[in-house]
Enzyme design. Structure first.
Site, PDB file in Angstrom:
ATOM      1  N   ASP A  87       0.852  -1.177   0.000  1.00  0.00           N
ATOM      2  CA  ASP A  87       0.000   0.000   0.000  1.00  0.00           C
ATOM      3  C   ASP A  87       0.898   1.240   0.000  1.00  0.00           C
ATOM      4  O   ASP A  87       2.118   1.160   0.122  1.00  0.00           O
ATOM      5  CB  ASP A  87      -0.936  -0.008   1.214  1.00  0.00           C
ATOM      6  N   GLU A  89     -10.217   6.595   4.801  1.00  0.00           N
ATOM      7  CA  GLU A  89      -9.229   5.961   5.661  1.00  0.00           C
ATOM      8  C   GLU A  89      -9.258   6.509   7.090  1.00  0.00           C
ATOM      9  O   GLU A  89     -10.321   6.742   7.662  1.00  0.00           O
ATOM     10  CB  GLU A  89      -7.851   6.041   4.997  1.00  0.00           C
TER      11      GLU A  89
END
Length: 702
Positions: free
Chosen positions: A382, A586
């Protein structure tokens, strides 16, 4: 017109321009200059006479810059036919720097932008090296892929309005450079196309995954994958970081809306989007190998491996505390379905499993994913995932690289640490990372590039541009919206349903923060990473759709916040109140309170006290609904984050279609109950998983 001529012509009548070819000590000692403009660069040359192995600024250019910048705020205009050496100490002294290249006879074009009549539009056509020892240095040198982060795009000054054709120009430019490199290996360009090609202006924005989970419609989701693939490929991009196959067990998690459901079986069903994105593998396709059908398809990415939706207290990037058996049964199962459909890549999770960071977990990434499950595509980190392996983040970067690569990461997202390649080479040459591990990673990456057809067709198929935001795709998104809506209440008396509404009512009151806000309607990962407010793309708001749906004689009165005057009126047939969450993504979306933002409960209460009220809740997860508030409402719809096609909502509330959606997650009564999901012994929800009413019968729950 020289640069000096242009400056003199551009400044005001009262401005004094002092010029010296080489700055004198007397001039540098003056304290009354507002700023300095220093123009230095190369003297003319042609062909072999221009070959240069040092590439310093000629005519003592660096010394001139330094002496001026030591005394006066300084803009440097570098006139050269190529990048020249810019030492860090020199760069630190400069206030602004322009690469003017060799501008020709019209120096006025430089004055146009330095004095603000026009903005800068140029982008570097070639790589600017740090040291000549790095040369040759260009895209394609040790470069396997490029990605766009949320909100970045072709135009630095206005990335949000760049069209698919602009993106295609940019990506093809990068690809051209890659193909001209020594090995000529095409690059992969990746983007977060997680609910349509959502970063690009004018693309079709589909409902977020939580809404698609409400549909339970695997075929619909596959079609959405097909449409998304076409719009992504139209922009020149080959790779989407989707789908997210997390099983969300706690709505406090800031990525809850990226999950299809808290139920593993629903998530597994929705993995049909992989086939939509990549195409249908033939029956004889070897198990575990990546598959991309053709130029109308994209490389998909199952994420985030593994357990990202099960972290303690729903903390993003947190710790999933569970046995291996539960991890495999609840969180890993959807990856088997993705792999069986030929998913090309898997992204590692920021999160940990029982305290072990996934980016460093050899057992899960290599022994389980690659060896046990037989995954033959590549594993990608990521964004800055390696940096998180040390504290402070990235503080021991070689350790981070070594740990992640040896754990099984094949491709690394590196947004800022450009010394990554240098450090990786050092670790390989020193024996810290075995060459066999590098060979395996490269083989996996090249395998995906080959199956994606990038060697045969590296550039954009411009014939696909007509698919971007086309009616067919918007109609599909509208269908997805109406199938995703979950009717939670329909009338204060079960024998007297409030819906469907009368489209020919004399006067309707529409209010709320989300009634006419396309950005809020689309949610996070739209135009930017975190989303935005207002008309951030092309689409239909709830208010637009209501106005288009009602009869010619119906008056629609709209206020974002209801006024006392309108609340006092006695002539509204009913009110539609649209409230909900502002966009987030997020960690900024983690939320321990889960109340309706912007005083949403108060707006509902005020309106419902005076007017029969339908509430449309626009959110990425269940929010607190107090009993007293529920009692005041006449009807309540969970609309999730429906995307660009608000017409799907009016299709249902005015009765053209019935409600089909069923809750993909448990709706809690109080946050103190969380985590609350199927399988919990003390399961006492406000609305259970699978609940959903229809206009024609009381309950259509699972």
């Amino acid at each position: 017109t020289t640069i000096l001529d242009a400056i003199k012509a551009a400044v005001g009548d009262e401005t004094e321009v002092v010029y010296e070819q080489c700055p004198s000590a007397d001039t540098l000692a003056c304290q009354d200059f507002s700023f300095a403009i220093v123009a230095v660069g190369e003297e003319p040359y042609v062909e072999s006479l221009g070959d240069n192995s040092e590439l310093v600024i000629p005519l003592n250019g660096a010394d001139i810059i330094s002496s001026v910048a030591d005394s006066i705020p300084t803009l440097v205009i570098l006139v050269s036919g190529r990048p020249l050496l810019l030492e860090p100490l020199l760069l630190d002294k400069i206030d602004a720097l322009i690469a003017a290249w060799l501008p020709g006879s019209e120096g006025g074009g430089i004055a146009d932008v330095v004095f603000g009549d026009y903005d800068f539009k140029g982008r570097l056509p070639l790589t600017w090296f740090k040291q000549v020892e790095q040369l040759p240095l260009h895209i394609g040198i040790n470069s396997w892929s490029i990605l766009s982060s949320g909100g970045s795009g072709p135009f630095d000054d206005n990335a949000l309005t760049a069209l698919s054709s602009d993106w295609a120009d940019m990506v093809d430019g990068f690809q051209k450079s890659a193909l001209e490199s020594r090995l000529g290996i095409p690059l992969i360009y990746g983007i977060d196309a997680v609910h349509g090609n959502n970063s690009i202006y004018g693309a079709t924005i589909f409902p977020h995954n939580v809404g698609l989970g409400s549909t339970r419609d695997a075929d619909l989701v596959r079609k959405i994958g097909e449409a998304t693939a076409l719009e992504v490929r139209a922009s020149g991009i080959h790779y989407t970081f989707a789908p997210c196959v997390a099983v969300c067990r706690d709505p406090r998690w800031g990525r809850c809306y990226e999950s299809y459901s808290e139920d593993t079986e629903i998530v597994r069903k929705m993995t049909s989007i992989v086939t939509g994105l990549q195409g249908q593998p033939p029956h004889e396709h070897p198990k575990g190998y990546p598959f991309v059908a053709g130029r109308n398809n994209v490389i998909a990415c199952a994420k985030h491996f593994v357990g990202d939706g099960g972290t303690d207290r729903g903390i993003n990037e947190g710790d999933t505390i569970s046995s291996y058996e539960d991890l495999e049964r609840i969180h890993m199962a959807p990856y088997l379905d993705c792999i069986s459909q030929g998913v090309s890549t898997v992204m590692a999770s920021y999160s940990s499993w029982n305290g072990r960071k996934l980016h460093a977990d050899h057992f899960l990434l290599t022994e389980v994913l690659k060896d046990k499950l037989g995954f033959k595509g590549f594993v990608i980190s990521d964004w800055e995932g390696l940096d998180r392996l040390s504290e402070p983040r990235g503080s021991n970067y070689r350790f981070c690289i070594s740990t992640a690569i040896k754990a099984g990461i094949d491709m690394v997202m590196v947004p800022l640490k450009f010394d990554f390649v240098e450090d990786l080479i050092f670790l390989v040459e020193s024996g810290e990372i075995p060459m066999a591990r590098i060979d395996d990673a490269v083989e996996r990456i090249l395998r995906v590039k080959f199956v994606a057809g990038l060697f045969e067709f590296p550039f954009t198929d411009r014939s696909l541009l007509d698919t971007v935001g086309c009616k067919l795709h918007r109609d599909l998104a509208r269908e997805a919206v109406r199938k995703s809506l979950v009717l939670l209440k329909n009338g204060k008396d079960s024998k007297k349903p409030f819906l469907p509404l009368d489209r020919n009512a004399k006067r309707i009151f529409v209010t709320g923060t989300h009634a006419d806000n396309l950005g809020y309607q689309c949610g996070g990962w739209t135009a930017t990473w975190y989303g935005g407010s207002g008309r951030i793309t092309i689409g239909t708001t709830i208010l637009d759709a209501i106005k288009a749906s009602v009869g010619n004689e119906t008056e629609v009165v709209y206020e974002e916040f209801p006024s006392a005057d309108n609340l006092a009126r006695q002539d509204f047939s009913f009110a539609i109140v649209a409230v909900g969450e502002e966009p987030y993504a997020e960690t900024p979306g983690d939320n321990t309170e889960l109340v309706i933002p912007f005083n949403g409960a108060d707006i509902i209460s005020l309106v419902a006290n005076s007017i029969p009220t339908l509430v449309i809740l626009v959110s990425g997860r269940p929010l607190v609904l107090e009993p007293w508030l529920l009692e005041k409402m006449d009807a309540l719809i969970a609309a999730w984050l429906p995307g660009s096609e608000g017409g799907g909502i009016t299709d249902v509330i005015f009765g053209d279609y019935d409600f089909k959606g069923r809750l993909p997650v448990t709706w809690f009564k109080q946050v103190e109950q969380l985590p609350l999901h199927i399988g919990i012994n003390s399961y006492d929800p406000l609305f259970p998983l699978g609940f959903g009413l229809t206009s024609t019968k009381e309950n259509s729950s699972d």
